[in-house]
Design a protein around this motif. Structure first.
Motif, PDB file in Angstrom:
ATOM      1  N   THR A  67      -0.368   4.982  -1.629  1.00 45.01           N
ATOM      2  CA  THR A  67       0.361   6.138  -1.113  1.00 45.01           C
ATOM      3  C   THR A  67       1.783   6.049  -1.643  1.00 45.01           C
ATOM      4  N   THR A  68       2.165   7.050  -2.419  1.00 44.72           N
ATOM      5  CA  THR A  68       3.463   6.985  -3.100  1.00 44.72           C
ATOM      6  C   THR A  68       4.308   8.198  -2.732  1.00 44.72           C
ATOM      7  N   ILE A  69       5.561   7.910  -2.436  1.00 45.57           N
ATOM      8  CA  ILE A  69       6.537   8.986  -2.231  1.00 45.57           C
ATOM      9  C   ILE A  69       7.581   8.843  -3.329  1.00 45.57           C
ATOM     10  N   ALA A  70       7.645   9.818  -4.214  1.00 47.96           N
ATOM     11  CA  ALA A  70       8.554   9.764  -5.359  1.00 47.96           C
ATOM     12  C   ALA A  70       9.606  10.852  -5.219  1.00 47.96           C
ATOM     13  N   ILE A  71      10.855  10.448  -5.344  1.00 49.76           N
ATOM     14  CA  ILE A  71      11.971  11.395  -5.333  1.00 49.76           C
ATOM     15  C   ILE A  71      12.498  11.476  -6.751  1.00 49.76           C
ATOM     16  N   ALA A  72      12.572  12.671  -7.274  1.00 45.78           N
ATOM     17  CA  ALA A  72      12.978  12.806  -8.668  1.00 45.78           C
ATOM     18  C   ALA A  72      13.719  14.116  -8.884  1.00 45.78           C
ATOM     19  N   HIS A  73      14.720  14.058  -9.762  1.00 46.43           N
ATOM     20  CA  HIS A  73      15.396  15.283 -10.197  1.00 46.43           C
ATOM     21  C   HIS A  73      14.737  15.813 -11.469  1.00 46.43           C
ATOM     22  N   ARG A  74      14.238  14.881 -12.291  1.00 48.08           N
ATOM     23  CA  ARG A  74      13.563  15.303 -13.517  1.00 48.08           C
ATOM     24  C   ARG A  74      12.111  15.630 -13.194  1.00 48.08           C
ATOM     25  N   LEU A  75      11.779  16.889 -13.227  1.00 43.64           N
ATOM     26  CA  LEU A  75      10.453  17.342 -12.803  1.00 43.64           C
ATOM     27  C   LEU A  75       9.344  16.860 -13.732  1.00 43.64           C
ATOM     28  N   SER A  76       9.714  16.464 -14.958  1.00 41.07           N
ATOM     29  CA  SER A  76       8.690  15.988 -15.903  1.00 41.07           C
ATOM     30  C   SER A  76       8.027  14.708 -15.403  1.00 41.07           C
ATOM     31  N   THR A  77       8.718  13.958 -14.535  1.00 42.44           N
ATOM     32  CA  THR A  77       8.176  12.682 -14.069  1.00 42.44           C
ATOM     33  C   THR A  77       7.220  12.849 -12.893  1.00 42.44           C
ATOM     34  N   ILE A  78       7.151  14.038 -12.303  1.00 42.36           N
ATOM     35  CA  ILE A  78       6.318  14.192 -11.098  1.00 42.36           C
ATOM     36  C   ILE A  78       5.302  15.341 -11.230  1.00 42.36           C
ATOM     37  N   GLU A  79       5.083  15.826 -12.430  1.00 46.56           N
ATOM     38  CA  GLU A  79       4.154  16.954 -12.600  1.00 46.56           C
ATOM     39  C   GLU A  79       2.738  16.603 -12.172  1.00 46.56           C
ATOM     40  N   ASN A  80       2.361  15.323 -12.258  1.00 46.79           N
ATOM     41  CA  ASN A  80       1.005  14.916 -11.915  1.00 46.79           C
ATOM     42  C   ASN A  80       0.854  14.518 -10.449  1.00 46.79           C
ATOM     43  N   ALA A  81       1.904  14.693  -9.643  1.00 45.07           N
ATOM     44  CA  ALA A  81       1.826  14.340  -8.225  1.00 45.07           C
ATOM     45  C   ALA A  81       0.792  15.221  -7.520  1.00 45.07           C
ATOM     46  N   ASP A  82       0.118  14.629  -6.543  1.00 44.86           N
ATOM     47  CA  ASP A  82      -0.897  15.387  -5.789  1.00 44.86           C
ATOM     48  C   ASP A  82      -0.248  16.483  -4.947  1.00 44.86           C
ATOM     49  N   ILE A  83       0.883  16.168  -4.344  1.00 46.44           N
ATOM     50  CA  ILE A  83       1.607  17.146  -3.528  1.00 46.44           C
ATOM     51  C   ILE A  83       3.069  17.122  -3.950  1.00 46.44           C
ATOM     52  N   ILE A  84       3.615  18.298  -4.154  1.00 46.21           N
ATOM     53  CA  ILE A  84       5.044  18.419  -4.426  1.00 46.21           C
ATOM     54  C   ILE A  84       5.657  19.234  -3.298  1.00 46.21           C
ATOM     55  N   ALA A  85       6.694  18.687  -2.665  1.00 51.34           N
ATOM     56  CA  ALA A  85       7.376  19.394  -1.576  1.00 51.34           C
ATOM     57  C   ALA A  85       8.812  19.675  -1.997  1.00 51.34           C
ATOM     58  N   VAL A  86       9.206  20.922  -1.881  1.00 50.87           N
ATOM     59  CA  VAL A  86      10.584  21.316  -2.201  1.00 50.87           C
ATOM     60  C   VAL A  86      11.395  21.295  -0.909  1.00 50.87           C
ATOM     61  N   VAL A  87      12.429  20.456  -0.895  1.00 51.58           N
ATOM     62  CA  VAL A  87      13.262  20.290   0.299  1.00 51.58           C
ATOM     63  C   VAL A  87      14.601  20.978   0.059  1.00 51.58           C
ATOM     64  N   ASP A  88      15.008  21.784   1.029  1.00 50.79           N
ATOM     65  CA  ASP A  88      16.290  22.489   0.911  1.00 50.79           C
ATOM     66  C   ASP A  88      16.935  22.560   2.289  1.00 50.79           C
ATOM     67  N   HIS A  89      18.171  22.023   2.391  1.00 48.88           N
ATOM     68  CA  HIS A  89      18.906  21.996   3.655  1.00 48.88           C
ATOM     69  C   HIS A  89      18.070  21.398   4.790  1.00 48.88           C
ATOM     70  N   PRO A  91       0.804  -1.232   0.000  1.00 52.26           N
ATOM     71  CA  PRO A  91       0.000   0.000   0.000  1.00 52.26           C
ATOM     72  C   PRO A  91       0.834   1.278   0.000  1.00 52.26           C
ATOM     73  N   ILE A  92       2.095   1.182   0.424  1.00 48.42           N
ATOM     74  CA  ILE A  92       2.986   2.355   0.429  1.00 48.42           C
ATOM     75  C   ILE A  92       4.152   2.069  -0.503  1.00 48.42           C
ATOM     76  N   LEU A  93       4.418   2.992  -1.412  1.00 49.12           N
ATOM     77  CA  LEU A  93       5.449   2.810  -2.424  1.00 49.12           C
ATOM     78  C   LEU A  93       6.435   3.969  -2.356  1.00 49.12           C
ATOM     79  N   ILE A  94       7.723   3.637  -2.301  1.00 51.66           N
ATOM     80  CA  ILE A  94       8.780   4.655  -2.286  1.00 51.66           C
ATOM     81  C   ILE A  94       9.607   4.496  -3.551  1.00 51.66           C
ATOM     82  N   LEU A  95       9.665   5.550  -4.340  1.00 51.08           N
ATOM     83  CA  LEU A  95      10.425   5.544  -5.593  1.00 51.08           C
ATOM     84  C   LEU A  95      11.541   6.575  -5.477  1.00 51.08           C
ATOM     85  N   ASP A  96      12.754   6.102  -5.283  1.00 55.64           N
ATOM     86  CA  ASP A  96      13.898   6.993  -5.141  1.00 55.64           C
ATOM     87  C   ASP A  96      14.656   7.029  -6.458  1.00 55.64           C
TER      88      ASP A  96
END
Length: 596
Positions: free
Chosen positions: A542-564, A511-516
């Motif tokens: 419930t999916t948590i996707a980590i991506a550098h290419r933003l084209s792969t996550i444009e359809n995500a329900d929530i996008i969080a920008v993490v810095d430091h 039920p929980i998927l992590i894509l790094d």
């Protein structure tokens, strides 16, 4: 680093003498399961040891017969007796050595399995704190040293020790006054052995550390052979290995020097004692009641004591190696396993994940990795984490699988703190696809249907492979699903490895998927096909996707920008673009046209 290792070595040596007997008895505790073999071995050594004084007694009988002139009466009996003694010695040697070898191999097998069982239960922090080569040295080199302390040491202690007892008993029976003189040398030999023991144990510990250094350098050079070649690191790696091997050689030579000095010193002490013994034995007042046979047999028994005593002192180096290795092994076996105080079951998680004022710092680190994370991810929705490398994205995802425990703030799933779930049940609800794909040296099928999935039907494995866009290339291989992938999938391309990892996650159906960075190693065409498969996989999960290419996550329900380690922005793709902040800047950088 070397200074730190030396300090650790000295610290272990300081406490070693006080508990070396306790450590060795703990090691002998592993013999219990093989007590029948040990008993047979002891019987064999008793037979062997009994034949030594029997030879001396037989020599007495021969001399007395020759002196009396009754040779003809025992002409057949004496050769048969000699033959019988050596047959008995051979039987005793076989029983002792063979069954002691079975005991030792059982002990090493039990130790290695216990160590590996401990290894898979240790927390992630341990794997991050010790080099791979050092771990391999514990499982291989240290346990090999234990074999010596069980087989050779116990064999010599039993066989030669019983021989010494038998010969001394016979000497006391023949002439107790002369025998007491011989016993005076025992404390002097004990002093030499005591000093050598400390020296052997100290050097053995250094040899183990040096051996760990050798395996560290070798394993790193093997794993990184491509980087070594491309960046011209051959000379540097050769120099590193030379230093590690030189340290090992230096310690080994010191060990051999101590061992080589120990034996002749003990031999000289015994020779002095034998000279004194013979001088007293030639005194008429002491040997007047002894027959020629008694006199010869006594001196023969005394002379025969030299070999077993010398071997008893020689075995000291092997015994100390085993004790030093036992310290390393038992320190490892006594490590604290991954703590699991959870009581709540996690058989049917929905996947509502919530971070509340959560902060996290890796053990031993000075800076916080994550600071004051507040975020809510409803069940069945997708959260995309974006930001620069090292910002804390992977840490946020990995905490969900409890590779580390949260101790500041809270992280909950379905309203229950993550630390309250039973660890195995929690992880059974999480599927993970790492950026650095991990494959094992088995078949493709074994890597897709791995672990708890190993009983999955082949049809299900094929469906997962198809969904991951891996079935086409699998079919083209000579053995299909039964193709061996090599160590860490070395026989496959990066994209093929990643598709197998995605198929594994699809098959788990958690039920929980992590894509790094799950599509980082794929070409554009494969990425599109995989992204379609992942979109189907992420539906109602419930999916948590980590991506550098933003084209792969444009359809995500929530996008969080993490810095430091902090979330500086969160929202949908369109909301974040409208903010014209950090996300919009990242988006513009990736999608702006590069001038030709």
């Amino acid at each position: 680093m070397q200074d730190k290792e030396n300090i650790e070595t000295e610290n272990s040596l300081q406490k070693a003498p006080a508990s070396s007997v306790k450590i060795y008895f703990r090691l002998l505790g592993y013999v219990r399961s093989s007590w029948i073999y040990l008993l047979l071995s002891v019987i064999g050594y008793v037979i062997y040891a009994a034949m030594e004084p029997a030879l001396a007694a037989l020599l007495k009988h021969i001399v007395d017969i020759v002196s009396a002139g009754n040779i003809s009466e025992s002409r057949l009996l004496i050769p048969m007796a000699i033959l019988g003694v050596f047959i008995a010695r051979g039987v005793g040697t076989f029983l002792g050595n063979y069954f002691m070898a079975k005991v030792a191999n059982n002990v090493v097998f039990d130790l290695r399995t216990d160590m590996f069982n401990k290894l898979v239960l240790l927390p992630s922090s341990y794997y991050h704190s010790i080099p791979t080569g050092r771990l391999l040295a514990k499982l291989t080199y240290d346990t090999e040293q234990v074999i010596g302390s069980i087989t050779q040491a116990i064999r010599v202690l039993l066989r030669e020790g019983l021989t010494v007892v038998g010969l001394l008993g016979y000497m006391i029976y023949m002439n107790w006054r002369l025998s007491l003189l011989f016993l005076l040398v025992v404390p002097l030999i004990g002093l030499v052995v005591s000093y050598a023991s400390k020296r052997f144990r100290k050097l053995s510990t250094r040899i183990q550390n040096a051996m760990g250094g050798v395996t560290d350098v070798a394993s790193e050079a093997i794993k990184g052979h491509e980087v070594v070649k491309i960046f011209g690191g051959s000379e540097y790696e050769i120099e590193r290995f030379h230093k590690a091997a030189h340290e090992n050689r230096r310690s080994q030579l010191k060990m051999e020097m101590t061992k080589s000095l120990n034996i002749p010193i003990v031999q000289f002490i015994l020779a002095v004692m034998m000279a004194i013994l013979i001088w007293f034995a030639l005194s008429p007042s002491i040997s007047s009641h002894m027959s020629p046979g008694d006199f010869i047999a006594f001196l023969t028994a005394a002379g025969m004591l030299g070999k077993p005593i010398r071997q008893l002192t020689d075995v000291n180096s092997i015994l100390q190696k085993g004790i030093a290795a036992s310290y390393s092994i038992f320190d490892f076996l006594d490590l604290t396993e991954e703590v699991d105080k959870g009581q709540s079951t996690a058989t049917s998680l929905k996947g509502n994940i919530e971070w509340r004022s959560m902060s996290f710092k890796y053990p031993g680190a000075e800076k916080q990795t994550l600071t004051n994370i507040n975020l809510s991810l409803p069940a069945g929705k997708t959260l995309a984490l974006v930001g620069r490398s090292g910002s804390g994205k992977s840490t946020m995802a990995n905490l969900i699988a409890r590779f580390y425990d949260v101790d500041d703030g809270s992280l909950s799933i379905d309203g229950v703190a993550i630390n309250d779930y039973k660890l195995t049940e929690l992880r059974s609800n999480v599927a993970l696809v790492n950026q650095q794909v991990v494959l094992f040296n088995g078949t493709i099928k074994e890597n897709i249907a791995y672990g708890s999935l190993r009983n999955a039907a082949e049809e299900s494995v094929i469906e997962a492979a198809k969904a991951a866009n891996a079935w086409d290339f699998i079919q083209e291989l000579d053995h299909g699903l039964d193709t061996m992938v090599g160590e860490n999938g070395v026989l496959l391309s990066g994209g093929q490895r990643q598709r197998i990892a995605i198929a594994r996650a699809i098959l788990k159906n958690a039920p929980i998927l992590i894509l790094d960075e799950a599509t980082s190693a794929l070409d554009t065409e494969s990425e599109r096909a995989i992204q379609t498969a992942l979109d189907g996989l992420m539906a109602n999960r419930t999916t948590i996707a980590i991506a550098h290419r933003l084209s792969t996550i444009e359809n995500a329900d929530i996008i969080a920008v993490v810095d430091h380690g902090e979330i500086i922005e969160q929202g949908s793709h369109s909301e974040l673009l409208a903010m014209n902040g950090a996300y919009a800047q990242l988006h513009n950088q990736q999608f702006s046209e590069t001038p030709v």
